[in-house]
Scaffold this active site. Structure first.
Site, PDB file in Angstrom:
ATOM      1  N   ASP A   1       0.856  -1.183   0.000  1.00 53.35           N
ATOM      2  CA  ASP A   1       0.000   0.000   0.000  1.00 53.35           C
ATOM      3  C   ASP A   1       0.897   1.239   0.000  1.00 53.35           C
ATOM      4  O   ASP A   1       1.667   1.463   0.938  1.00 53.35           O
ATOM      5  CB  ASP A   1      -0.898  -0.014   1.239  1.00 53.35           C
TER       6      ASP A   1
ATOM      7  N   ASP B   1      -2.843   2.601  -6.063  1.00 55.70           N
ATOM      8  CA  ASP B   1      -1.844   2.671  -5.000  1.00 55.70           C
ATOM      9  C   ASP B   1      -1.735   1.439  -4.114  1.00 55.70           C
ATOM     10  O   ASP B   1      -0.999   1.458  -3.124  1.00 55.70           O
ATOM     11  CB  ASP B   1      -2.102   3.892  -4.118  1.00 55.70           C
ATOM     12  N   GLU B   2      -2.415   0.350  -4.446  1.00 55.49           N
ATOM     13  CA  GLU B   2      -2.284  -0.849  -3.625  1.00 55.49           C
ATOM     14  C   GLU B   2      -2.551  -2.104  -4.431  1.00 55.49           C
ATOM     15  O   GLU B   2      -3.265  -2.086  -5.432  1.00 55.49           O
ATOM     16  CB  GLU B   2      -3.209  -0.800  -2.404  1.00 55.49           C
TER      17      GLU B   2
END
EC number: 2.7.7.7
Length: 368
Positions: free
Chosen positions: A14, A108-109
């Site tokens: 993350d 983003d993850e």
């Protein structure tokens, strides 16, 4: 001790305050300052906040007005999604150096299954460290990671040492880790569910584990069995490199609140056109149309209708959306409208895999 299901080596990576961190990286003048990505107008919404801004209670999805009130020195930056996608691709390129089993959840993850990996490294913990170091070297940004036997625990663990940290929950630590976990930290337990659990005397994983399956089913419906299993470390969802979307949607927030359905029709038409564009691009159609209405007091309402056939045409989408709009009286003036399509032609029936317990029993001698 044995688990009667296959143990995997899963990493959840993350990025730390991704959008805001990109802006701070690209503009050094913003480093160390409270930054919010989003519209700074009274009608704006925060898309992301730097850690400096979070100290003042600024969070994503918060109205810009409230964010500015909480943090008078807050600096608003307009989002640059093309830039975020560019950096995200650099990050994913690092993931693929280690495994092809990468399941992105957003820009983003992502989940990574490194049970068998390209480097031959048996330690998922060391792989996570290497990945975070490479991301920093290539992008100048930090990432946090969680490592464990399944996606659920890895996801929870990635929040533990944020920012720029990681946590490994080894197989022999799983049950104790889950028992000590505050219920609001269980992935999938939102604010409303947490409040309900508090009223039922459930504050930690240990409290949850003491409740029977029948009790959880009676109080939480279909989610009951999910809670019953995950607190016992059972989460069999595999890392899926090609995630099939469950729904496709589009929405708009208005500068001024709308108080009449008549004024909303033009906006709904624009939303239907955008939704059609996204459906055609993805070559997707669906049967269930949902109209999303957010009122001026931020309460949310959804109205849905399922058709007997698949649609992707803006005219049919708009026709059904209008029907849903007029279905009930509005409760207040409206600040946001959205249309989404679910029950897609990409849906596949879930199949349960029957595997002999003998094949699944794995000793806890598992190098993490």
């Amino acid at each position: 001790m044995e688990f009667d299901f296959p143990l995997r080596k899963i990493i959840h990576v993350d990025m730390d305050a991704f959008y805001a961190s990109v802006e701070q990286h690209d503009n050094p003048d913003l480093k160390g300052k409270p930054v919010a990505v989003g519209g700074g107008s009274k009608r704006g919404v925060v898309s992301a906040a730097s850690y400096e801004a979070r100290k003042f209670g600024v969070r994503s999805a918060m109205s810009s007005y409230i964010a500015q009130r909480n943090c008078p020195d807050l600096i608003f930056v307009k989002p640059r999604f093309d830039r975020y996608k560019e950096v995200s691709q650099q990050v994913r390129a690092v993931f693929f150096e280690y495994t092809d089993l990468v399941e992105p959840l957003s820009l983003d993850e992502a989940y990574l299954d490194v049970t068998k990996n390209k480097t031959g490294n048996p330690s998922a913990t060391l792989i996570a460290q290497e990945i975070r170091q490479k991301i920093l070297a290539k992008t100048g940004l930090t990432a946090s990671a969680g490592i464990s036997i399944n996606k659920f625990i890895a996801k929870v663990a990635s929040d533990y040492n944020k920012p720029n940290g990681q946590k490994t929950v080894n197989p022999e630590e799983v049950l104790a880790f889950l028992e000590d976990l505050e219920i609001r930290k269980f992935y999938g337990v939102g604010k409303v569910t947490a409040e309900k659990m508090y009223k039922l005397g459930i504050f930690t994983g240990k409290d949850l584990k003491q409740k029977s399956l029948e009790f959880l089913d009676a109080n939480f419906g279909k989610s009951g069995s999910y809670y019953y299993n995950v607190v016992r470390g059972i989460h069999l969802s595999e890392v899926k490199p090609h995630r099939i979307p469950k729904s496709v949607g589009a929405e708009r927030t208005f500068r001024e609140n709308l108080s009449s359905e008549i004024f909303m029709l033009e906006r709904l038409e624009h939303i239907a056109i955008e939704l059609e564009r996204r459906l055609l691009k993805s070559k997707i159609a669906g049967k269930t149309i949902t109209l999303k209405i957010k009122y001026s007091d931020f309460t949310l309402q959804t109205r849905s209708k399922t058709l007997p056939y698949f649609i992707a045409d803006k005219e049919l989408i708009l026709e059904t959306a209008k029907e849903l709009l007029y279905q009930d009286n509005l409760e207040n003036s409206v600040r946001l409208l959205g249309i989404s399509l679910a029950n897609l032609n990409t849906d596949k029936k879930k199949t349960e895999k029957a595997v002999e317990t003998k094949q699944l029993s794995v000793q806890l001698k598992f190098d993490f």
